[in-house]
Motif scaffolding. Structure first.
Motif, mmCIF file in Angstrom:
data_model
loop_
_atom_site.group_PDB
_atom_site.id
_atom_site.type_symbol
_atom_site.label_atom_id
_atom_site.label_comp_id
_atom_site.label_asym_id
_atom_site.label_seq_id
_atom_site.Cartn_x
_atom_site.Cartn_y
_atom_site.Cartn_z
ATOM 1 N N SER A 1 -16.061 -4.561 158.178
ATOM 2 C CA SER A 1 -14.857 -5.400 158.084
ATOM 3 C C SER A 1 -15.128 -6.643 157.222
ATOM 4 O O SER A 1 -14.274 -7.067 156.446
ATOM 5 N N VAL A 2 -16.339 -7.200 157.333
ATOM 6 C CA VAL A 2 -16.699 -8.369 156.518
ATOM 7 C C VAL A 2 -16.773 -7.962 155.041
ATOM 8 O O VAL A 2 -16.278 -8.662 154.155
ATOM 9 N N LEU A 3 -17.358 -6.792 154.788
ATOM 10 C CA LEU A 3 -17.457 -6.283 153.419
ATOM 11 C C LEU A 3 -16.068 -6.083 152.817
ATOM 12 O O LEU A 3 -15.793 -6.492 151.681
ATOM 13 N N ILE A 4 -15.161 -5.465 153.595
ATOM 14 C CA ILE A 4 -13.783 -5.252 153.124
ATOM 15 C C ILE A 4 -13.145 -6.605 152.783
ATOM 16 O O ILE A 4 -12.483 -6.759 151.765
ATOM 17 N N ALA A 5 -13.378 -7.609 153.647
ATOM 18 C CA ALA A 5 -12.793 -8.937 153.427
ATOM 19 C C ALA A 5 -13.280 -9.551 152.114
ATOM 20 O O ALA A 5 -12.493 -10.090 151.334
ATOM 21 N N LEU B 1 0.479 -6.182 147.210
ATOM 22 C CA LEU B 1 0.583 -5.025 148.123
ATOM 23 C C LEU B 1 -0.812 -4.486 148.433
ATOM 24 O O LEU B 1 -1.126 -4.144 149.572
ATOM 25 N N VAL B 2 -1.651 -4.438 147.390
ATOM 26 C CA VAL B 2 -3.027 -3.965 147.574
ATOM 27 C C VAL B 2 -3.807 -4.943 148.451
ATOM 28 O O VAL B 2 -4.512 -4.552 149.380
ATOM 29 N N MET B 3 -3.631 -6.254 148.174
ATOM 30 C CA MET B 3 -4.354 -7.248 148.949
ATOM 31 C C MET B 3 -3.899 -7.236 150.410
ATOM 32 O O MET B 3 -4.704 -7.348 151.331
ATOM 33 N N GLY B 4 -2.583 -7.070 150.607
ATOM 34 C CA GLY B 4 -2.054 -6.976 151.974
ATOM 35 C C GLY B 4 -2.675 -5.809 152.724
ATOM 36 O O GLY B 4 -3.066 -5.923 153.889
ATOM 37 N N ALA B 5 -2.810 -4.673 152.011
ATOM 38 C CA ALA B 5 -3.410 -3.477 152.622
ATOM 39 C C ALA B 5 -4.875 -3.738 152.957
ATOM 40 O O ALA B 5 -5.369 -3.344 154.019
ATOM 41 N N ALA B 6 -5.563 -4.449 152.054
ATOM 42 C CA ALA B 6 -6.987 -4.738 152.282
ATOM 43 C C ALA B 6 -7.174 -5.668 153.487
ATOM 44 O O ALA B 6 -8.039 -5.432 154.333
ATOM 45 N N VAL B 7 -6.339 -6.708 153.567
ATOM 46 C CA VAL B 7 -6.438 -7.646 154.691
ATOM 47 C C VAL B 7 -6.135 -6.920 156.006
ATOM 48 O O VAL B 7 -6.826 -7.101 157.012
ATOM 49 N N SER B 8 -5.100 -6.066 155.982
ATOM 50 C CA SER B 8 -4.754 -5.309 157.190
ATOM 51 C C SER B 8 -5.869 -4.349 157.586
ATOM 52 O O SER B 8 -6.197 -4.234 158.767
#
Length: 257
Positions: free
Chosen positions: A149-153, A178-185
């Motif tokens: 999750s930290v890596l994704i962030a 939209l991509v960033m929203g998906a990544a944060v989610s």
């Protein structure tokens, strides 16, 4: 083990939290684009607006998603000071990340530094928010999923900052958000799947506030702030538009800066 439900209201909280993350990201990227087109105090103000939009969007996303979090066999309460602290951390760290990128001469190094800072900020906001959860029992984490999750962030934050620097057209900003929203989610839900709760049933009253007493009004307030800022940013003219209107009014004297 307590059964964990991450979407007690069905699709409502995941979808709503995704929308909040996207709005925050879109607004943040838009403001970053504006900031890079100006200098001095104006640039600093746009960067601060960008940081507060992204920070608020991420935080609201997290806690709107948390409204759907249930654990069988125990109530859930939130520690108020820690929850507020997680919001402050989100804002401050994102500001640092955005200003590193906004003020640096060496773009690539700034991107890596800014992305790392912002990503770690998002992750610490998430886990501080989780530390604010009070329930009957013990909470443990799967370290592999926490690391993921930290890596994704960090990757998401770096990509978002890169987009802020390199993307100018509204359509591209929309896609990037939209991509960033998906990544944060996905960072949020990866972090949530790392959670394991061992419930110890107890009749004691839990300290803290319920989500509806505290988180919900705060999320609504911050959500409104985001929408109002969106409207303001959308309606305020860009530097190019101001020049165009100035030159249209004074065609005889040539273009006005």
């Amino acid at each position: 083990m307590g059964h964990l439900d991450h979407a007690a209201f069905g699709w409502l909280t995941p979808v709503l939290s995704y929308v909040m993350a996207c709005i925050g990201a879109a607004l943040g990227l838009r403001c970053t684009v504006r900031a890079l087109a100006t200098t001095g105090r104006s640039r600093r103000n746009w960067l601060l607006t960008a940081a507060s939009a992204i920070g608020t969007g991420i935080w609201t996303m997290h806690f709107v998603a948390m409204l759907g979090f249930r654990v069988s066999g125990t109530d859930i309460r939130y520690d108020v000071p820690l929850t507020i602290l997680s919001l402050v951390v989100a804002m401050v760290v994102v500001s640092v990340g955005v200003s590193v990128v906004g003020h640096s001469k060496d773009r690539n190094r700034a991107l890596l530094l800014g992305g790392l800072t912002t990503g770690l900020g998002v992750a610490s906001m998430h886990y501080l928010g989780m530390a604010a959860v009070r329930l009957h029992g013990g909470v443990t984490y799967d370290p592999v999923l926490v690391g993921l999750s930290v890596l994704i962030a960090v990757v998401a934050a770096t990509a978002a900052l890169w987009a802020g620097l390199n993307i100018k057209s509204p359509l591209a900003v929309t896609l990037a958000s939209l991509v960033m929203g998906a990544a944060v989610s996905s960072m949020h839900y990866t972090g949530m799947f790392a959670v394991k709760v061992r419930v110890t049933p107890s009749g004691e009253v839990l300290p803290g506030a319920t989500a509806m007493q505290f988180i919900f009004p705060l999320a609504v307030g911050l959500g409104s702030f985001l929408f109002l800022t969106c409207a303001f940013v959308a309606l305020s003219p860009t530097a190019g538009e101001r020049e165009a209107s100035a030159s249209a009014q004074r065609p005889v004297q040539g273009t006005a800066g």
